[in-house]
Enzyme design. Sequence first.
Site, PDB file in Angstrom:
ATOM      1  N   LYS A 111       0.888  -1.168   0.144  1.00 23.83           N
ATOM      2  CA  LYS A 111       0.032  -0.063  -0.178  1.00 23.83           C
ATOM      3  C   LYS A 111       0.974   1.267   0.025  1.00 23.83           C
ATOM      4  CE  LYS A 111      -4.446  -1.644   1.921  1.00 23.83           C
ATOM      5  NZ  LYS A 111      -5.215  -1.644   3.220  1.00 23.83           N
ATOM      6  N   LYS A 194      -7.686 -11.075  -8.281  1.00 18.91           N
ATOM      7  CA  LYS A 194      -8.842 -11.314  -7.409  1.00 18.91           C
ATOM      8  C   LYS A 194     -10.025 -10.378  -7.699  1.00 18.91           C
ATOM      9  CE  LYS A 194      -8.876 -11.148  -2.482  1.00 18.91           C
ATOM     10  NZ  LYS A 194      -8.340 -10.888  -1.414  1.00 18.91           N
ATOM     11  N   LYS A 197     -13.037  -4.228  -5.878  1.00 16.38           N
ATOM     12  CA  LYS A 197     -13.814  -2.924  -6.110  1.00 16.38           C
ATOM     13  C   LYS A 197     -13.112  -2.081  -6.868  1.00 16.38           C
ATOM     14  CE  LYS A 197     -12.433  -0.610  -1.845  1.00 16.38           C
ATOM     15  NZ  LYS A 197     -11.864   0.769  -2.157  1.00 16.38           N
TER      16      LYS A 197
END
Length: 332
Positions: A111, A194, A197
């Site tokens: 991240k 995966k 969203k």
Amino acid sequence: MNRIFSGIQPTGNLHLGNYLGAIRNWVRLQADYECIYCVVDLHAITQQQDPDELRASTREVAASLLAAGIDAKESILFNQSLVPAHAELAWIFNCVARLGWLNRMTQFKEKAGKHRENALVGLYAYPVLMAADILVYKATHVPVGDDQKQHLELTRDIAQAFNSAYGVDFFPLTEPLILGVATRVMSLRDGTKKMSKSDASDYSRINLTDTPEAIAQKIRKARTDPDPLPDTVEGLEGRPEAHNLVGIFAALADISRADVCQRFGGAQFSKFKEDLTALAVDTLSPVTAEMRRLLDDPGHIDSVLRDGAEKAEALAQPILRDVKEIVGFLSP
Ligand code: TRP
């Protein structure tokens, strides 16, 4: 007594991956455990959030959990920021956890990306807050997916470090709960990624808010290969899209991949996709409808969360009080 804690980020756009990978399992665990479920808004602000969107997402996630069958009377459901004990214990854990441990966290590295110097302190300390979430209730078990295993190991390290720093046997070593057949739902456009969203294409995922027509269209357009379905699971190897669609069918129908292959072996994808659509719509539409109904009354959702927070607080307070005593803080 076995006590479960789990957390879910308040992000809009919940999708089939969230439903099959987490939400549905949470519902099932209620039968066998005391369950504490938390919408982790404190964790959410480790990445930039629009305040109005954060409020909306918090309610949306809570609504989806209730709609899927979390029973707010049997279990505890609340949003994290309503129970300050989480943040208080996190600070104490900051004074137990080591830089070296956090430096190894792969999620932080991903991240933070290349701009480590610019990363938020909160993002770095994210796993410490997660340890506090779990241990402020002395939870014995945490259902986790692959991506959170490392954080749960850190939780155990922190529990142990606290116990040994203060010479106590206070915090339990929380166990991961690995659930049945792992349901890793992949993108409908690329069976190796995966379902997410944040994927640019909405065709890559089935959202919990999708209409039956949207679900049908997305499944119809889902990527496949030219061969018919295999009649054994071995035949799925090297065919990521087929593997994914068969896995989704199996999870929705609560049967094994092998059963699905037996049933559809030799069939064309067009036929399989029709059945998959019907199954997905049947499973999701009651949840979607209930979610919409709940979202029409945000005041009700807020009051459910406040009630949950009160129950959570009642469990956390005595534990936090003991911690403060152990650490050497004067009692209030
Ligand atoms: N980090 C978890 C996730 O992104 C969410 C979370 C926060 C959590 N606190 C937790 C999960 C405690 C399990 C237990 O999915």
